[in-house]
Design an enzyme around this catalytic site. Structure first.
Site, mmCIF file in Angstrom:
data_model
loop_
_atom_site.group_PDB
_atom_site.id
_atom_site.type_symbol
_atom_site.label_atom_id
_atom_site.label_comp_id
_atom_site.label_asym_id
_atom_site.label_seq_id
_atom_site.Cartn_x
_atom_site.Cartn_y
_atom_site.Cartn_z
ATOM 1 N N GLU A 136 1.605 -0.658 -5.081
ATOM 2 C CA GLU A 136 0.707 0.433 -5.432
ATOM 3 C C GLU A 136 1.581 1.674 -5.390
ATOM 4 O OE1 GLU A 136 -3.068 3.061 -3.899
ATOM 5 O OE2 GLU A 136 -1.532 2.376 -2.552
ATOM 6 N N ASP A 156 0.843 -1.189 0.000
ATOM 7 C CA ASP A 156 0.000 0.000 0.000
ATOM 8 C C ASP A 156 0.890 1.254 0.000
ATOM 9 O OD1 ASP A 156 -2.787 0.971 0.385
ATOM 10 O OD2 ASP A 156 -1.947 1.857 2.198
HETATM 11 C C1 GLC Z 1 -4.266 2.960 -0.652
HETATM 12 C C2 GLC Z 1 -5.478 2.069 -0.533
HETATM 13 C C3 GLC Z 1 -6.627 2.905 -0.078
HETATM 14 C C4 GLC Z 1 -6.297 3.504 1.265
HETATM 15 C C5 GLC Z 1 -4.981 4.266 1.217
HETATM 16 C C6 GLC Z 1 -4.470 4.573 2.591
HETATM 17 O O1 GLC Z 1 -4.389 3.905 -1.635
HETATM 18 O O2 GLC Z 1 -5.719 1.422 -1.751
HETATM 19 O O3 GLC Z 1 -7.821 2.180 -0.003
HETATM 20 O O4 GLC Z 1 -7.309 4.381 1.643
HETATM 21 O O5 GLC Z 1 -3.976 3.523 0.580
HETATM 22 O O6 GLC Z 1 -3.974 3.418 3.201
#
Ligand code: GLC
Length: 574
Positions: free
Chosen positions: A275, A211
């Site tokens: 991500e 994340d």
């Molecule tokens: C990422 C996740 C999202 C979350 C954010 C904070 O973007 O996909 O759902 O709110 O991180 O952890």
């Protein structure tokens, strides 16, 4: 039982062409009837996922959490939240998944903890300058009395990225105030997460989704973003266009260089997918490689608008990037943070028609695919949820909410929650609209033109057809044979196929056609997508084996209607 590799592929490389199904655990299946999905629910539906034809599951966070951000606010990284079950439930689930040949990827949230994490409660209980505060980013404010935040950074969820505590200091949170950012220059933070990785690897996980993988390191001195942000825009809108002092800093790569040997020390190909958002494809590519992470999500595909030009551009860019990094790319149309693509493409019958065509396009491309739960049912975004039921913390701060893509799945039956929970269960945490009765798994099973059966057929062919889809190092794709692991040639260069074995075919405006090379003697597969306003006649690609809508054929060829995709096969000649 261990999971066997795809034919022709070493077990370590399973992720290169995997179809990964994202399970948003709270909304997938509720076994205990409290209205919230859980790990026992996931376990009970594993046969459905095996029959759908996916290779792996990515589970969103199920750790102990106050659930301010749906579990992306973790209070204990080594335990399951009671709402989702127990560690024993996790162990049973992963054992069953592996026995069915399904791999498990878990989410890891290293940029921030929950404000209920013992480290943060200790930091609040300790004075400014203490060792406890140093695990987070506490600073004095600016201006008279330190009344102004330490810099101009904005939260991704809206408003300033700083919150003041009673003794006058401020702490940084790039997301909700309940998600304080960790200080990744602190050795204890690094050691802790290396241990958390081992904890889940020891329990058998096959990989991690990281994340906010670009966020852990902040520029030294926490400098202001400054005035480069156009009026009326938020800083986050610069993402992917300019470097922000809180994203994509060079030192973040040290973290992944420390993580990779940990992953590699376990057998069977343990992987990590980032991500990550970066200014340029070149900077995103730096996250991937034999000494860092295996993959990053390709969000450009998700962001592409419904046109041949737009998709041609993002596909070419992604294939070129795959060549730069020497690993196949990822394709994703929806996830738990974005409006579902049926709705993005026009909603209603139009959006669904386009979504079905997009699925065939995506599943014919080389690399790995991430499906978001419910896209195989053609689910749209739920746009009319009552405000009081919305739980996304961004909603209160920006008015934007991600709840509409998180509505619990419809499995069966005539009344809400459509089999999401057992008989007599509490209402689901978000209500499904009445139209979802016809979209449930049982309503679509065995119905030949249903979206579920389209996905099942496509996934079966993707697994079985020799031209699909693999990666250049895999079986069924001669283009990259003998090349560096995973890398094909540059698009359009040299041999019969370009990067990843994709060969673009000449087509009329508004139509995309690409062929996938097959091994000698096997038929070639061509995917044709008609984005245009008029039907087109398709010749020369052979016989349709799967189409997103019914086609009409005549002596001149096959008529491909508007917003339709088809897979055609033809024996290779010459
Ligand atoms: C990422 C996740 C999202 C979350 C954010 C904070 O973007 O996909 O759902 O709110 O991180 O952890």
């Amino acid at each position: 039982m261990s999971v066997s590799p795809a034919p022709g592929r070493p077990a370590e490389d399973w992720w290169k062409s995997a179809v990964v199904y994202q399970v948003y655990v709270r909304s997938f299946a509720d076994a205990d009837g409290d209205g919230v999905g859980d790990l026992a629910g996931v376990r009970s539906r594993l046969p459905y996922l095996r029959d759908l034809g996916v290779d792996a599951l990515w589970l969103t966070p199920f750790y102990r959490s106050p659930m301010v951000d749906g579990g992306y606010d973790v209070a204990d990284y080594r335990d399951v939240d009671p709402v989702f079950g127990t560690l024993a439930d996790f162990d049973h689930m992963i054992t069953d998944a592996h026995a069915l040949g399904l791999r498990i990827i878990v989410d890891i949230v290293p940029n921030h903890t929950s404000d209920a994490h013992p480290w943060f409660t200790a930091a609040l209980a300790s004075p400014p300058g203490s060792a406890e505060r140093d695990r987070y980013l506490f600073r004095d404010g600016r201006g008279p009395g330190g009344d102004l935040p330490p810099n101009d950074w904005e939260s991704i969820f809206g408003g300033p990225a700083w919150t003041r505590v009673p003794d006058g200091q401020w702490y940084l949170h790039l997301f909700d105030p309940a998600q304080p950012d960790l200080n990744w220059r602190h050795p204890e933070v690094r050691a802790e997460f290396e241990d958390v990785l081992r904890f889940w690897l020891d329990r058998g996980v096959d990989g991690f989704r990281i994340d906010v993988a670009h966020g852990m390191i902040k520029a030294e001195g926490l400098p202001d973003v400054g005035d480069g942000v156009p009026a009326g825009q938020r800083q986050v809108e610069l993402l992917g266009r300019a470097r922000l002092p809180y994203f994509d800093q060079d030192e973040v790569h040290d973290i992944y260089r420390a993580w990779r040997p940990i992953l590699d020390s376990y057998p069977g190909g343990r992987m990590a997918v980032a991500e990550a958002w970066a200014e340029t494809p070149q900077r995103l590519a730096r996250y991937i490689g034999p000494d860092e992470l295996h993959q990053a999500f390709n969000f450009d595909f998700l962001d592409a608008t419904w046109s041949a030009d737009s998709f041609r551009k993002v596909i070419d860019t992604a294939l070129a990037e795959a060549t730069i990094v020497g690993a196949p790319t990822t394709w994703v149309l929806s996830n738990h943070d974005k409006q579902r693509h049926v709705t993005r493409y026009g909603d209603g019958a139009l959006g669904l028609r386009r979504a079905r065509a997009a699925a065939l396009m995506m599943l014919a491309l080389p690399g790995s695919v991430y499906l978001y739960q419910g896209e195989e049912l053609g689910l749209p975004e739920v746009l009319d949820l009552p405000d009081e039921l919305r739980q996304d913390p961004a909603f209160r701060r920006t008015g934007e909410s991600r709840d509409g893509c998180r509505v619990p799945l419809p499995w069966s039956g005539d009344v809400p929650p459509y089999g999401f929970g057992p008989a007599g269960a509490a209402p689901a945490w978000l209500p499904a609209p009445p139209t979802w009765r016809a979209r449930s798994v049982t309503a679509q099973t065995g119905v030949p033109d249903s979206t579920l059966e389209l996905y099942r057929a496509a996934l079966r062919l993707r697994r079985d057809h020799p031209a699909l889809p693999g990666d250049p190092a895999g079986a069924g794709d001669p283009a990259g044979a003998g090349g560096p692991a995973g890398a094909g040639g540059p698009a359009g260069a040299g041999g019969p196929a370009g990067a990843g074995g994709v060969r673009w075919r000449e087509s009329e405006p508004g139509v995309l056609a690409f062929s996938r090379a097959a091994p000698a003697g096997a038929p070639e597969l061509t995917c044709v997508v008609n984005f245009g306003d008029e039907p087109v006649t398709v010749r020369d690609y052979g016989t349709p084996i799967l189409t997103s809508e019914l086609l009409a054929g005549d002596a001149d060829g096959t008529t491909l209607p508007t917003d339709t995709a088809g897979w055609f096969v033809r024996p290779v000649t010459g």
